[in-house]
Design a protein around this motif. Structure first.
Motif, PDB file in Angstrom:
ATOM      1  N   ARG A 118       0.710  -1.213   0.117  1.00  0.00           N
ATOM      2  CA  ARG A 118       0.201  -0.015  -0.114  1.00  0.00           C
ATOM      3  C   ARG A 118       0.818   1.201   0.025  1.00  0.00           C
ATOM      4  O   ARG A 118       0.469   2.157  -0.057  1.00  0.00           O
ATOM      5  CB  ARG A 118      -0.953  -0.115   1.214  1.00  0.00           C
ATOM      6  CG  ARG A 118      -2.060  -0.847   0.808  1.00  0.00           C
ATOM      7  CD  ARG A 118      -2.707  -1.231   2.298  1.00  0.00           C
ATOM      8  NE  ARG A 118      -3.361  -2.771   2.141  1.00  0.00           N
ATOM      9  CZ  ARG A 118      -4.455  -2.969   2.018  1.00  0.00           C
ATOM     10  NH1 ARG A 118      -5.426  -2.135   2.024  1.00  0.00           N
ATOM     11  NH2 ARG A 118      -4.870  -4.424   1.802  1.00  0.00           N
ATOM     12  N   LEU A 128      -1.456   4.270  -1.172  1.00  0.00           N
ATOM     13  CA  LEU A 128      -2.503   4.299  -0.434  1.00  0.00           C
ATOM     14  C   LEU A 128      -2.243   4.631   1.041  1.00  0.00           C
ATOM     15  O   LEU A 128      -3.112   5.154   1.780  1.00  0.00           O
ATOM     16  CB  LEU A 128      -3.019   2.933  -0.544  1.00  0.00           C
ATOM     17  CG  LEU A 128      -3.918   2.721  -1.889  1.00  0.00           C
ATOM     18  CD1 LEU A 128      -4.631   1.154  -1.842  1.00  0.00           C
ATOM     19  CD2 LEU A 128      -5.230   3.807  -1.914  1.00  0.00           C
ATOM     20  N   MET A 135      -4.213  -3.423  -8.204  1.00  0.00           N
ATOM     21  CA  MET A 135      -3.877  -4.138  -6.946  1.00  0.00           C
ATOM     22  C   MET A 135      -5.238  -5.009  -6.973  1.00  0.00           C
ATOM     23  O   MET A 135      -6.294  -4.523  -7.091  1.00  0.00           O
ATOM     24  CB  MET A 135      -3.926  -3.093  -5.792  1.00  0.00           C
ATOM     25  CG  MET A 135      -3.637  -3.702  -4.556  1.00  0.00           C
ATOM     26  SD  MET A 135      -2.965  -2.507  -3.265  1.00  0.00           S
ATOM     27  CE  MET A 135      -2.910  -3.474  -1.988  1.00  0.00           C
ATOM     28  N   PHE A 147      -7.239  -7.459  -4.225  1.00  0.00           N
ATOM     29  CA  PHE A 147      -7.255  -7.672  -2.627  1.00  0.00           C
ATOM     30  C   PHE A 147      -7.631  -9.133  -2.201  1.00  0.00           C
ATOM     31  O   PHE A 147      -8.140  -9.833  -2.899  1.00  0.00           O
ATOM     32  CB  PHE A 147      -8.255  -6.745  -2.273  1.00  0.00           C
ATOM     33  CG  PHE A 147      -7.599  -5.218  -2.407  1.00  0.00           C
ATOM     34  CD1 PHE A 147      -7.828  -4.539  -3.534  1.00  0.00           C
ATOM     35  CD2 PHE A 147      -7.105  -4.393  -1.364  1.00  0.00           C
ATOM     36  CE1 PHE A 147      -7.606  -3.239  -3.730  1.00  0.00           C
ATOM     37  CE2 PHE A 147      -6.597  -3.010  -1.370  1.00  0.00           C
ATOM     38  CZ  PHE A 147      -6.979  -2.370  -2.723  1.00  0.00           C
ATOM     39  N   PHE A 169     -11.340  -9.787  -2.765  1.00  0.00           N
ATOM     40  CA  PHE A 169     -11.960  -9.380  -3.921  1.00  0.00           C
ATOM     41  C   PHE A 169     -12.113  -7.974  -4.056  1.00  0.00           C
ATOM     42  O   PHE A 169     -12.006  -6.962  -5.018  1.00  0.00           O
ATOM     43  CB  PHE A 169     -12.777 -10.150  -4.548  1.00  0.00           C
ATOM     44  CG  PHE A 169     -12.901 -11.598  -3.855  1.00  0.00           C
ATOM     45  CD1 PHE A 169     -14.286 -12.144  -3.219  1.00  0.00           C
ATOM     46  CD2 PHE A 169     -11.982 -12.426  -3.691  1.00  0.00           C
ATOM     47  CE1 PHE A 169     -14.243 -13.228  -2.411  1.00  0.00           C
ATOM     48  CE2 PHE A 169     -11.710 -13.733  -3.093  1.00  0.00           C
ATOM     49  CZ  PHE A 169     -13.263 -14.041  -2.688  1.00  0.00           C
ATOM     50  N   GLU A 170     -13.083  -7.218  -2.995  1.00  0.00           N
ATOM     51  CA  GLU A 170     -13.780  -6.031  -3.397  1.00  0.00           C
ATOM     52  C   GLU A 170     -14.315  -5.492  -4.355  1.00  0.00           C
ATOM     53  O   GLU A 170     -14.142  -4.625  -5.110  1.00  0.00           O
ATOM     54  CB  GLU A 170     -12.586  -5.247  -2.762  1.00  0.00           C
ATOM     55  CG  GLU A 170     -11.893  -5.516  -1.281  1.00  0.00           C
ATOM     56  CD  GLU A 170     -12.964  -5.371  -0.331  1.00  0.00           C
ATOM     57  OE1 GLU A 170     -13.884  -5.063  -0.313  1.00  0.00           O
ATOM     58  OE2 GLU A 170     -12.247  -5.998   0.863  1.00  0.00           O
ATOM     59  N   LEU A 171     -15.080  -6.430  -4.827  1.00  0.00           N
ATOM     60  CA  LEU A 171     -15.722  -5.983  -6.299  1.00  0.00           C
ATOM     61  C   LEU A 171     -16.981  -5.127  -5.735  1.00  0.00           C
ATOM     62  O   LEU A 171     -17.211  -5.294  -4.492  1.00  0.00           O
ATOM     63  CB  LEU A 171     -16.482  -7.382  -7.087  1.00  0.00           C
ATOM     64  CG  LEU A 171     -15.563  -8.235  -7.434  1.00  0.00           C
ATOM     65  CD1 LEU A 171     -16.256  -9.483  -8.250  1.00  0.00           C
ATOM     66  CD2 LEU A 171     -14.472  -7.488  -8.540  1.00  0.00           C
ATOM     67  N   TYR A 172     -17.401  -4.036  -6.629  1.00  0.00           N
ATOM     68  CA  TYR A 172     -18.351  -3.374  -6.293  1.00  0.00           C
ATOM     69  C   TYR A 172     -19.886  -3.990  -6.234  1.00  0.00           C
ATOM     70  O   TYR A 172     -20.273  -4.413  -7.503  1.00  0.00           O
ATOM     71  CB  TYR A 172     -18.668  -2.018  -7.096  1.00  0.00           C
ATOM     72  CG  TYR A 172     -17.094  -1.469  -7.658  1.00  0.00           C
ATOM     73  CD1 TYR A 172     -16.752  -1.100  -8.760  1.00  0.00           C
ATOM     74  CD2 TYR A 172     -16.252  -1.265  -6.577  1.00  0.00           C
ATOM     75  CE1 TYR A 172     -15.594  -0.642  -9.096  1.00  0.00           C
ATOM     76  CE2 TYR A 172     -15.217  -0.511  -6.930  1.00  0.00           C
ATOM     77  CZ  TYR A 172     -14.818  -0.275  -8.032  1.00  0.00           C
ATOM     78  OH  TYR A 172     -13.399   0.109  -8.214  1.00  0.00           O
ATOM     79  N   ARG A 174     -10.541  -6.486 -13.464  1.00  0.00           N
ATOM     80  CA  ARG A 174     -11.025  -4.908 -13.375  1.00  0.00           C
ATOM     81  C   ARG A 174      -9.607  -4.180 -13.164  1.00  0.00           C
ATOM     82  O   ARG A 174      -9.643  -3.062 -13.725  1.00  0.00           O
ATOM     83  CB  ARG A 174     -11.583  -4.963 -12.040  1.00  0.00           C
ATOM     84  CG  ARG A 174     -11.872  -3.561 -11.620  1.00  0.00           C
ATOM     85  CD  ARG A 174     -12.799  -3.362 -10.264  1.00  0.00           C
ATOM     86  NE  ARG A 174     -12.123  -4.084  -9.198  1.00  0.00           N
ATOM     87  CZ  ARG A 174     -12.752  -3.973  -8.100  1.00  0.00           C
ATOM     88  NH1 ARG A 174     -13.890  -3.469  -7.793  1.00  0.00           N
ATOM     89  NH2 ARG A 174     -12.037  -4.420  -6.882  1.00  0.00           N
ATOM     90  N   ASP A 186     -11.158  -1.519   2.353  1.00  0.00           N
ATOM     91  CA  ASP A 186     -10.554  -2.335   1.005  1.00  0.00           C
ATOM     92  C   ASP A 186     -11.202  -2.041  -0.129  1.00  0.00           C
ATOM     93  O   ASP A 186     -10.895  -1.992  -1.359  1.00  0.00           O
ATOM     94  CB  ASP A 186     -10.247  -3.570   1.281  1.00  0.00           C
ATOM     95  CG  ASP A 186      -8.769  -3.918   1.990  1.00  0.00           C
ATOM     96  OD1 ASP A 186      -8.481  -5.120   2.374  1.00  0.00           O
ATOM     97  OD2 ASP A 186      -8.341  -2.897   2.230  1.00  0.00           O
ATOM     98  N   LEU A 187     -12.571  -1.777   0.107  1.00  0.00           N
ATOM     99  CA  LEU A 187     -13.338  -1.604  -1.190  1.00  0.00           C
ATOM    100  C   LEU A 187     -12.998  -0.209  -1.672  1.00  0.00           C
ATOM    101  O   LEU A 187     -12.801   0.021  -3.060  1.00  0.00           O
ATOM    102  CB  LEU A 187     -15.003  -1.669  -0.819  1.00  0.00           C
ATOM    103  CG  LEU A 187     -15.728  -1.815  -2.029  1.00  0.00           C
ATOM    104  CD1 LEU A 187     -15.457  -2.731  -2.867  1.00  0.00           C
ATOM    105  CD2 LEU A 187     -17.148  -1.472  -1.591  1.00  0.00           C
ATOM    106  N   ALA A 208     -10.147   1.016  -1.187  1.00  0.00           N
ATOM    107  CA  ALA A 208      -8.981   1.127  -1.580  1.00  0.00           C
ATOM    108  C   ALA A 208      -8.845   0.600  -3.020  1.00  0.00           C
ATOM    109  O   ALA A 208      -8.013   0.784  -4.001  1.00  0.00           O
ATOM    110  CB  ALA A 208      -8.059   0.214  -0.771  1.00  0.00           C
ATOM    111  N   ALA A 209      -9.661  -0.488  -3.262  1.00  0.00           N
ATOM    112  CA  ALA A 209      -9.879  -1.153  -4.777  1.00  0.00           C
ATOM    113  C   ALA A 209     -10.170  -0.092  -5.871  1.00  0.00           C
ATOM    114  O   ALA A 209      -9.681   0.076  -6.823  1.00  0.00           O
ATOM    115  CB  ALA A 209     -10.779  -2.116  -4.700  1.00  0.00           C
TER     116      ALA A 209
END
Lengths: 238, 240, 218
Positions: free
Chosen positions: B45, B50, B81, B83, B86-89, B149, C115-116, C118-119
Motif C-alpha cells: 500500500r 494508499l 492492485m 485484494f 476481492f472487493e468487487l463493487y 478489473r 479495502d473496497l 482502496a480497490a
C-alpha cells in the motif's frame, strides 16, 4: 441591499424579554419532565403488553404504537386539545374547555402518550436483543412467565435500552416546543413573543437556540452519569 | 522499475516498516512472504500511495512518491492492485465493475470500455459472467473479475495482496493459473502470498519479511532449500 | 359523519398538496445534503470533519420548530427583501433534516470495507469519483429502510411549517375548524390521512429491510 436590519442583541438582556426566555425555559423543563414520567411508565406498560400471551393485548400494544408513530405530533396535540374535550359530550366538554391552563395539561398528556409509543418501541428492541436462551434459562429455574418478566427481563431490557431512552428524554424537550401552537408559553413561544413585541425575532430565536443547546448538553451530561450507574458490566458501550 | 529506498513507516509508536530496500525491474515477479503482521500488506500500500511513509523514498518509473507534486491518482492508474477479499463493487454487474474506471478515469467511451472488459473476461476464463452480479459468483470467479478489473486500466505493474487466502481450496488453482499466465506474459508483479507453488513457477525473487524488515531474499531455490535465517526456517516449517 | 370534511374537501386537499410539495423539496434536499454530510462525518481531514460535526451536534439539540422560526427571520435579511414562507421552510427543513439523513448515511459508509474504497483508488479513481460511484450508491442501498423511515418522519415534520403561516394541510384544517368547529371530524381526518400514508411508508420500509436481509444486504 434594501432590507436593512437593525440588529439589537441587547433585547436578550433587557427586561422583561430576558426574563421571558427564562420563564419559557422553566416551563419547557417542567413539561418535559412531567411528560417523561407519563411516557416512561406508560411506555413500559405498552412495551410489556406486546409480549404477553394474550393476543388482544399484543394487538392493542402494536396498534397503539403504529397509531401514535404514524401521525405527526402536532396533529395529535391539536386533536387532543380541540377535539378532545368534545369526546366527553357537549356539556362536559364545555366544562373542560373552561379549565385554566388546559393547554399545559393537554400538552403534557399528549407528549406523554406520544413519547410512550417510542419508549414501547425501544422496549421491544430491548426484549428482542435478549437471547432466547436467556429466557429459557430463567424459566428453567421454575419461575413463571410473569415472574421472569418482572424480576429479570424487564430490568435487563431497561438497562440495555438506557442509551436510546436518553435520546428520547432529550427529544421530549425538543418536542415540547410544539406546545406553543396551543399557546403554551414555553421557550420557543417566548422567543416568538419577543419578536411580536420588538420585531427582533432573529436575536430572540438565536438566544433561544443557545438556551436549548445548554439544556441539551446538560441533559446529556446528567444522563451519561446515570447511564454509567446503570450500565451492565461487560456489555459493549455506546 | 520500482525502487524502494530505506523506507520506514510508523503507526503511532509502532514501527510497521523498518528500512526497506528493494528494487523491482520491469517484467520481474516478486513474491513477498512472512508471518502476519510483518508489514507485507503495508508495503504494497505504500508503493501505490494508499499509505504514506515517513522515511525513505519510493520511486516508480522515475517518479518519487515523496514528491508533493506527484499526482498519486495518475500513479495508481499504472499500478493495479488485487485484494484478499476481492472487493468487487456489489451494486454493479461484472461488466460495470471492469469498465467503470476506464470510462471515468481514462474517459474511454462505453463501447471501448466494454470491448476491453469482454476481452479481459475472456482472458481470465469467465466471459459468460459479464452481466452477473458479484453476489452470484464464486470466490474464485470474483477474484478473477477483480484481476480483470485491475488489468482494464492497462497498468505496467500489478500488486496482489494475498489473493488466494480467502478462497476455498478448489478455487485457488483457477486464480493462480491466471496469475501465472500474467507473469509469463511479462507483467511486472508484486505478490504477497504463501502459495509456494506459484512462487516456484514464476517468482524471480522471494522476499521474506518479519517485524517490518526484510529478513531474507533470494531466488526460490535459495530461499526454499537453503534459508539462511532462523526465522525463515521456522516460517517455512509452518507453512509446509 | 364527515360532512364538514366533505364540504371543504378541495380546500383541505389543497393544503395536503402543499404538504406534499414541501415534503418533496425537503426530502430531495435533505437526502442529497445528508449524503454529503455523512461523507464529511467520516472525513479524515479535520477541516472538514470538525465543522460538519459541530453543525450536526448543534442542530440535533434544537427543536425543529425553533429552526423553522430562525430561518423565517434570517432569510429575508439575507435576501434583502421579504420572502415567501415556503422558501424559508424548505431551507429550514433541508438544513435540519440533513443532519439526521447524514447520520444514516454515515452508518452506511462505515459499513463499507476500507479495502473496497482502496480497490477503487487502485484503479486510479479520485475521491470524488469513488464517493460518487461507489460509496454513496452502496450506502444508499444498504440504508434504504432507515432512509425511508426518516423520510416518513420528515413528511410528518412538515406539519410544523404551520407556525409560519404556510397553508399546508394542518393549517387549512385549523382554518376550517375555526369556521365550522367540527374538531373531531376535521382533526380526525388529518390524522387518518397521515396515518394511511405513513403506515404504507413504513410497510414499504419493512419490505426493503426484508429484501435486504435475504439478498445479504449487498
Amino acid at each position: 441591499m434594501g432590507f436593512a436590519y437593525d440588529f439589537d442583541w441587547g433585547v436578550l438582556w433587557r427586561q422583561p424579554y430576558g426574563l421571558w426566555l427564562l420563564q419559557g425555559l422553566w416551563l419547557t423543563i417542567k413539561i418535559g419532565f412531567l411528560g417523561w414520567i407519563i411516557a416512561f411508565f406508560w411506555g413500559i406498560c405498552i412495551g410489556t403488553l406486546r409480549v404477553t400471551p394474550w393476543r388482544w393485548l399484543r394487538f392493542f400494544s402494536s396498534a397503539y404504537t403504529e397509531i401514535f408513530r404514524n401521525i405527526p405530533f402536532l396533529v395529535q396535540l391539536f386533536f387532543w386539545y380541540y377535539a378532545g374535550p368534545m369526546l366527553f359530550g357537549e356539556t362536559f366538554g364545555r366544562q373542560i374547555n373552561q379549565i385554566m391552563g388546559l393547554n399545559i395539561y393537554v400538552a403534557v398528556i399528549a407528549l406523554g402518550l406520544y413519547t410512550a409509543s417510542r419508549v414501547a418501541e425501544h422496549m421491544r428492541a430491548g426484549f428482542a436483543s435478549i437471547s432466547p436462551d436467556q429466557y429459557q434459562a430463567v424459566l428453567s429455574t421454575g419461575m413463571t412467565q410473569y415472574q421472569m418478566y418482572r424480576y429479570v427481563i424487564i430490568p435487563y431490557a431497561l438497562r440495555i435500552i438506557t442509551p436510546p431512552l436518553t435520546t428520547e428524554f432529550l427529544t421530549i424537550f425538543k418536542n415540547s416546543s410544539v406546545a406553543m401552537t396551543i399557546g403554551v408559553a414555553e421557550l420557543t413561544f417566548m422567543s416568538y413573543r419577543i419578536d411580536a413585541e420588538t420585531f427582533h425575532g432573529l436575536e430572540a430565536t438565536t438566544g433561544a437556540m443557545a438556551i436549548y443547546l445548554v439544556l441539551g448538553l446538560t441533559v446529556v451530561r446528567v444522563m451519561s452519569i446515570i447511564e454509567n450507574k446503570f450500565k451492565i458490566p461487560g456489555m459493549v458501550g455506546r | 522499475m520500482i525502487e524502494i529506498k530505506n523506507v520506514s513507516k510508523r503507526f503511532g509508536e509502532f514501527k510497521v516498516l523498518s528500512d526497506i530496500n528493494e528494487t523491482v525491474e520491469r517484467g520481474q515477479t516478486m513474491v513477498i512472504c512472512g508471518p502476519s503482521g510483518s508489514g507485507k500488506s503495508t508495503l504494497l500500500r505504500c508503493v501505490n500511495g494508499l499509505e504514506p511513509y515517513q522515511e525513505g523514498e519510493i520511486i516508480v518509473d522515475g517518479v518519487s512518491l515523496s514528491d508533493p507534486k506527484t499526482n498519486l491518482y495518475k500513479l495508481r492508474e499504472n499500478i493495479g492492485m488485487v485484494f484478499q477479499r476481492f472487493e468487487l463493487y456489489p451494486h454493479m454487474t461484472v461488466m460495470q465493475n471492469i469498465s467503470l474506471a476506464p470510462m471515468k478515469v481514462r474517459k474511454w467511451s462505453k463501447e471501448k470500455a466494454q470491448k476491453k472488459a469482454a476481452e479481459l473476461l475472456e482472458r481470465v476464463g469467465i466471459p459468460e459472467k459479464a452481466q452477473s452480479y458479484p453476489a452470484n459468483l464464486s470466490g474464485g470467479q470474483q477474484q478473477r473479475v477483480a484481476i480483470a478489473r485491475s488489468l482494464a486500466m492497462e497498468p505496467n505493474y500489478m500488486m496482489f495482496d494475498e489473493p488466494t487466502s480467502a478462497l476455498d481450496p478448489e478455487m485457488i488453482k483457477e486464480v493462480l493459473d491466471v496469475m501465472i499466465n500474467l507473469a509469463k506474459e511479462g507483467m511486472t508483479m508484486l505478490c504477497v502470498t504463501h502459495e509456494m507453488g506459484f512462487a516456484r513457477e514464476v517468482a524471480d525473487e522471494i522476499i521474506f519479511m518479519d517485524f517490518g524488515r526484510i529478513v531474507e531474499r533470494g531466488t526460490y531455490e535459495e530461499f526454499f532449500n537453503n534459508p539462511k535465517s532462523e526465522r525463515a526456517r521456522e516460517f517455512l516449517k509452518q507453512i509446509l | 359523519m364527515f360532512d364538514a370534511v366533505a364540504s371543504n374537501i378541495t380546500f383541505l386537499l389543497g393544503g395536503f398538496g402543499v404538504t406534499l410539495q414541501l415534503s418533496f423539496f425537503a426530502l430531495a434536499g435533505g437526502i442529497a445534503l445528508g449524503a454529503l454530510v455523512g461523507l464529511g462525518r467520516i472525513s479524515k481531514n479535520k477541516w472538514i470533519y470538525r465543522p460538519i460535526t459541530l453543525y450536526v451536534n448543534f442542530i440535533r439539540n434544537l427543536p425543529l420548530l425553533l429552526v423553522i422560526f430562525w430561518f423565517y427571520f434570517v432569510m429575508p435579511i439575507i435576501a434583502g427583501r421579504p420572502l415567501n414562507p415556503f422558501l424559508s421552510a424548505v431551507i429550514a427543513f433541508i438544513i435540519f433534516e440533513a443532519t439526521y439523513f447524514g447520520e444514516i448515511f454515515r452508518a452506511g459508509y462505515q459499513s463499507i470495507s476500507k479495502d473496497l474504497s482502496a480497490a477503487a483508488y487502485s484503479t486510479g479513481m479520485t475521491y470524488t469519483q469513488t464517493a460518487r460511484y461507489i460509496l454513496v450508491p452502496i450506502a444508499f442501498r444498504r440504508m434504504l429502510p432507515s432512509l425511508i423511515t426518516q423520510s416518513i418522519v420528515t413528511f410528518q415534520d412538515t406539519s410544523l411549517a404551520f407556525v409560519i403561516g404556510l397553508q399546508e394541510f394542518v393549517r387549512r384544517t385549523s382554518i376550517v375548524d375555526n369556521m365550522e368547529v367540527r374538531s373531531i371530524q376535521l382533526y380526525g381526518f388529518v390524522a387518518i390521512v397521515f396515518f394511511i400514508f405513513c403506515f404504507i411508508g413504513s410497510k414499504i420500509s419493512r419490505h426493503f429491510e426484508e429484501k435486504g436481509r435475504k439478498t445479504g444486504l449487498l
